[in-house]
Design a protein around this motif. Structure first.
Motif, PDB file in Angstrom:
ATOM      1  N   SER A  86      37.486  40.401  13.424  1.00  0.00           N
ATOM      2  CA  SER A  86      37.075  41.596  12.869  1.00  0.00           C
ATOM      3  C   SER A  86      37.403  42.366  11.792  1.00  0.00           C
ATOM      4  O   SER A  86      36.980  42.992  10.963  1.00  0.00           O
ATOM      5  N   SER A  99      34.976  43.893  16.951  1.00  0.00           N
ATOM      6  CA  SER A  99      33.969  43.011  16.926  1.00  0.00           C
ATOM      7  C   SER A  99      32.883  43.741  17.971  1.00  0.00           C
ATOM      8  O   SER A  99      31.589  43.792  17.604  1.00  0.00           O
ATOM      9  N   THR A 100      33.550  44.295  18.837  1.00  0.00           N
ATOM     10  CA  THR A 100      32.529  45.091  19.832  1.00  0.00           C
ATOM     11  C   THR A 100      31.694  46.296  18.748  1.00  0.00           C
ATOM     12  O   THR A 100      30.351  46.381  19.123  1.00  0.00           O
ATOM     13  N   SER A 142      29.210  44.919  16.601  1.00  0.00           N
ATOM     14  CA  SER A 142      27.875  44.321  17.124  1.00  0.00           C
ATOM     15  C   SER A 142      27.205  45.613  17.494  1.00  0.00           C
ATOM     16  O   SER A 142      25.933  45.157  17.864  1.00  0.00           O
ATOM     17  N   PHE A 197      27.713  37.144  16.587  1.00  0.00           N
ATOM     18  CA  PHE A 197      28.957  37.674  17.842  1.00  0.00           C
ATOM     19  C   PHE A 197      28.777  36.587  18.930  1.00  0.00           C
ATOM     20  O   PHE A 197      27.810  35.728  19.159  1.00  0.00           O
ATOM     21  N   ILE A 209      31.109  40.846  24.025  1.00  0.00           N
ATOM     22  CA  ILE A 209      31.478  40.469  22.913  1.00  0.00           C
ATOM     23  C   ILE A 209      33.040  40.648  22.617  1.00  0.00           C
ATOM     24  O   ILE A 209      33.500  41.678  22.497  1.00  0.00           O
ATOM     25  N   VAL A 240      33.350  37.649  16.138  1.00  0.00           N
ATOM     26  CA  VAL A 240      32.380  37.968  14.981  1.00  0.00           C
ATOM     27  C   VAL A 240      32.792  36.828  14.051  1.00  0.00           C
ATOM     28  O   VAL A 240      34.010  36.650  13.759  1.00  0.00           O
ATOM     29  N   THR A 277      24.624  37.247  19.739  1.00  0.00           N
ATOM     30  CA  THR A 277      23.728  38.114  19.162  1.00  0.00           C
ATOM     31  C   THR A 277      24.076  38.075  17.776  1.00  0.00           C
ATOM     32  O   THR A 277      25.125  37.407  17.280  1.00  0.00           O
ATOM     33  N   ARG A 328      23.432  40.737  13.913  1.00  0.00           N
ATOM     34  CA  ARG A 328      23.108  41.867  13.307  1.00  0.00           C
ATOM     35  C   ARG A 328      22.927  41.701  11.810  1.00  0.00           C
ATOM     36  O   ARG A 328      23.547  41.220  11.134  1.00  0.00           O
TER      37      ARG A 328
END
Length: 176
Positions: free
Chosen positions: A84, A102-103, A106, A124, A129, A132, A166, A168
């Motif tokens: 991250s 990273s959380t 996300s 992710f 998570i 990333v 996932t 983004r």
């Protein structure tokens, strides 16, 4: 990874983007209705701006290939990265602010389906998570982990394919 390989990879990405822009521009001429053509032109312009930013972010990251991975690496430092801090750093170098973890990353931007990934999207892994990467196109991700440090990996193979969680869009939100 040698500088020559990095330059060749970047050149291929740029050629792909150029071809995409040329195809998009040529499709605009197929519309007879001037209002429709204007809408397509505005959409294409926004897409080109997003691609340019994505290309810049990816180029920044590719220049850092081989920089060591360090769990909990200090944000803003470029001598080592965790996943991250790497994404945060390369986006910041291109005037895009991301949260640190990273959380947190996300939840930035908007959800994008795996089948709709575009270069510059954040991808992710794990549940919950805690990894990333940046999607760079052609099924590849740019990220850092383990002994290899910053590297390019095939998203659609092995562990990465199996542990995808996932993704983004963060550039389209930032560009508005």
């Amino acid at each position: 990874m040698t500088t020559t390989n990095s330059h060749n990879r970047l050149r291929k990405v740029c050629i792909g983007v150029s071809l995409s822009i040329a195809l998009a521009a040529s499709s605009i001429g197929m519309f007879d209705n001037s209002n429709t053509a204007f809408a397509a032109t505005a959409s294409t312009t926004k897409s080109v701006a997003r691609q340019t930013t994505a290309d810049q972010i990816i180029a920044t990251g590719l220049r850092l290939q081989g920089v060591p991975y360090e769990f909990g690496a200090e944000a803003g430092r470029s001598s080592s990265f965790d996943c991250s801090s790497f994404t945060q750093y390369i986006f910041a170098q291109n005037n895009i602010t991301l949260p640190r973890s990273s959380t947190q990353q996300s939840t930035a931007g908007t959800f994008v389906a795996r089948s709709q990934l575009q270069p510059g999207d954040l991808v992710f892994f794990y549940s919950p998570i805690h990894h990333v990467a940046v999607y760079i196109g052609d099924g590849k991700i740019l990220h850092t982990f383990g002994e290899g440090g910053v590297t390019v990996t095939d998203l659609n193979a092995g562990w990465w394919d199996e542990h995808y969680t996932t993704a983004r869009h963060v550039l389209s939100v930032s560009a508005n």
